[in-house]
Design a protein around this motif. Sequence first.
Motif, PDB file in Angstrom:
ATOM      1  N   LEU A   1      -8.303 -16.444 -17.382  1.00  0.00           N
ATOM      2  CA  LEU A   1      -7.321 -16.280 -15.606  1.00  0.00           C
ATOM      3  C   LEU A   1      -6.988 -14.729 -16.344  1.00  0.00           C
ATOM      4  O   LEU A   1      -6.554 -13.853 -14.793  1.00  0.00           O
ATOM      5  N   LEU A   2      -6.679 -14.088 -17.250  1.00  0.00           N
ATOM      6  CA  LEU A   2      -5.879 -12.842 -17.154  1.00  0.00           C
ATOM      7  C   LEU A   2      -7.235 -12.189 -16.622  1.00  0.00           C
ATOM      8  O   LEU A   2      -6.831 -10.987 -16.036  1.00  0.00           O
ATOM      9  N   ARG A   3      -8.577 -12.617 -17.430  1.00  0.00           N
ATOM     10  CA  ARG A   3      -8.596 -11.129 -17.231  1.00  0.00           C
ATOM     11  C   ARG A   3      -9.581 -11.864 -15.967  1.00  0.00           C
ATOM     12  O   ARG A   3      -9.928  -9.863 -15.200  1.00  0.00           O
ATOM     13  N   MET A   4      -9.685 -12.541 -15.142  1.00  0.00           N
ATOM     14  CA  MET A   4      -9.933 -12.523 -13.703  1.00  0.00           C
ATOM     15  C   MET A   4      -9.881 -11.860 -12.465  1.00  0.00           C
ATOM     16  O   MET A   4      -9.222 -11.092 -11.943  1.00  0.00           O
ATOM     17  N   HIS A   5      -7.840 -12.603 -12.728  1.00  0.00           N
ATOM     18  CA  HIS A   5      -6.708 -11.063 -12.229  1.00  0.00           C
ATOM     19  C   HIS A   5      -6.620  -9.932 -12.454  1.00  0.00           C
ATOM     20  O   HIS A   5      -6.632  -8.848 -11.550  1.00  0.00           O
ATOM     21  N   LEU A   6      -7.407  -9.379 -13.830  1.00  0.00           N
ATOM     22  CA  LEU A   6      -7.033  -8.055 -13.724  1.00  0.00           C
ATOM     23  C   LEU A   6      -8.303  -7.335 -13.469  1.00  0.00           C
ATOM     24  O   LEU A   6      -7.891  -6.282 -12.318  1.00  0.00           O
ATOM     25  N   ASP A   7      -9.476  -7.956 -13.494  1.00  0.00           N
ATOM     26  CA  ASP A   7     -10.911  -7.000 -12.897  1.00  0.00           C
ATOM     27  C   ASP A   7     -10.463  -7.402 -11.289  1.00  0.00           C
ATOM     28  O   ASP A   7     -10.792  -6.364 -10.605  1.00  0.00           O
ATOM     29  N   HIS A   8      -9.525  -8.870 -10.880  1.00  0.00           N
ATOM     30  CA  HIS A   8      -9.580  -8.246  -9.081  1.00  0.00           C
ATOM     31  C   HIS A   8      -8.472  -7.097  -8.763  1.00  0.00           C
ATOM     32  O   HIS A   8      -8.939  -6.519  -7.879  1.00  0.00           O
ATOM     33  N   VAL A   9      -7.250  -7.250  -9.642  1.00  0.00           N
ATOM     34  CA  VAL A   9      -6.253  -6.110  -9.199  1.00  0.00           C
ATOM     35  C   VAL A   9      -7.030  -4.310  -9.349  1.00  0.00           C
ATOM     36  O   VAL A   9      -7.614  -3.524  -8.690  1.00  0.00           O
TER      37      VAL A   9
END
Length: 262
Positions: free
Chosen positions: A219-227
């Motif tokens: 989840l952290l990877r996905m959200h950081l990529d989104h940011v």
Amino acid sequence: MDTLCPHCAGIDVHKNNVVVCVRCADRPGKVFEEVRTFSTMTADLLALSDWLTGHGVTYVAMESTGVYWKPVFNILGGRFEILLVNAEHIKQVPGRKTDVKDCQWIAQLLQHGLLKASFVPPEPIRALRDLTRQRTQLIQERSAAANRIQKVLEDANVKLASVATDVLGISGRDMLEALIAGEEDAAKLADLARRRLREKIPQLQLALQGRVTDHHRFLLRMHLDHVAHLEELIGRLSARIEEKMAPFAEAEQRLETIPGVS
């Protein structure tokens, strides 16, 4: 417009089509009306423009319906005087017959000078509005994505936000990347702090002792990529806004002299 218009048109705007009423009154008591429907495809809107010209129309009125009025306005604006009217204003004008179509009613009101045009800024300002509004929306999306990162950290009992002012600052991102990569040693994570945050290494060591699972890392990877993606788009928009603001540099400088405006 506050005088009688002998050749005018009212347009009822929808997403996929527009219903148009041409109303001509060359002589008192002699009124000609014709209603036609056109799709909102560019070719049909150009055909609409030609049809209005053929009837000698000089004034056109339409409601400011969502964003659907924009392509109609852009195509007809070069050939006709257009009144973009607030829908609430039209509703407040008394005397409408129940069997009259919207476009016919708009045409009648226009012909008798009973409509007040809304302000439509020139095209460069409309373009700037689009860019600044889009940038604002993306900034809001970035804030939402940052909140989702915080929720994941809380679920993993990582209290980074309790110590670091900006979880997505340089130090915070380095720690998040290390967490995603599988680092679990709180001392090593805390040692990634930079500048003034290094003064809080003891607190960081406590805050970074959590239970981070593979699910949290995903989840952290996905959200950081989104940011990161949102920040890239915001940067592109900011550059475009700066470019489009160049002709208004003098006005911008004067506005910035107002206290609180930057």
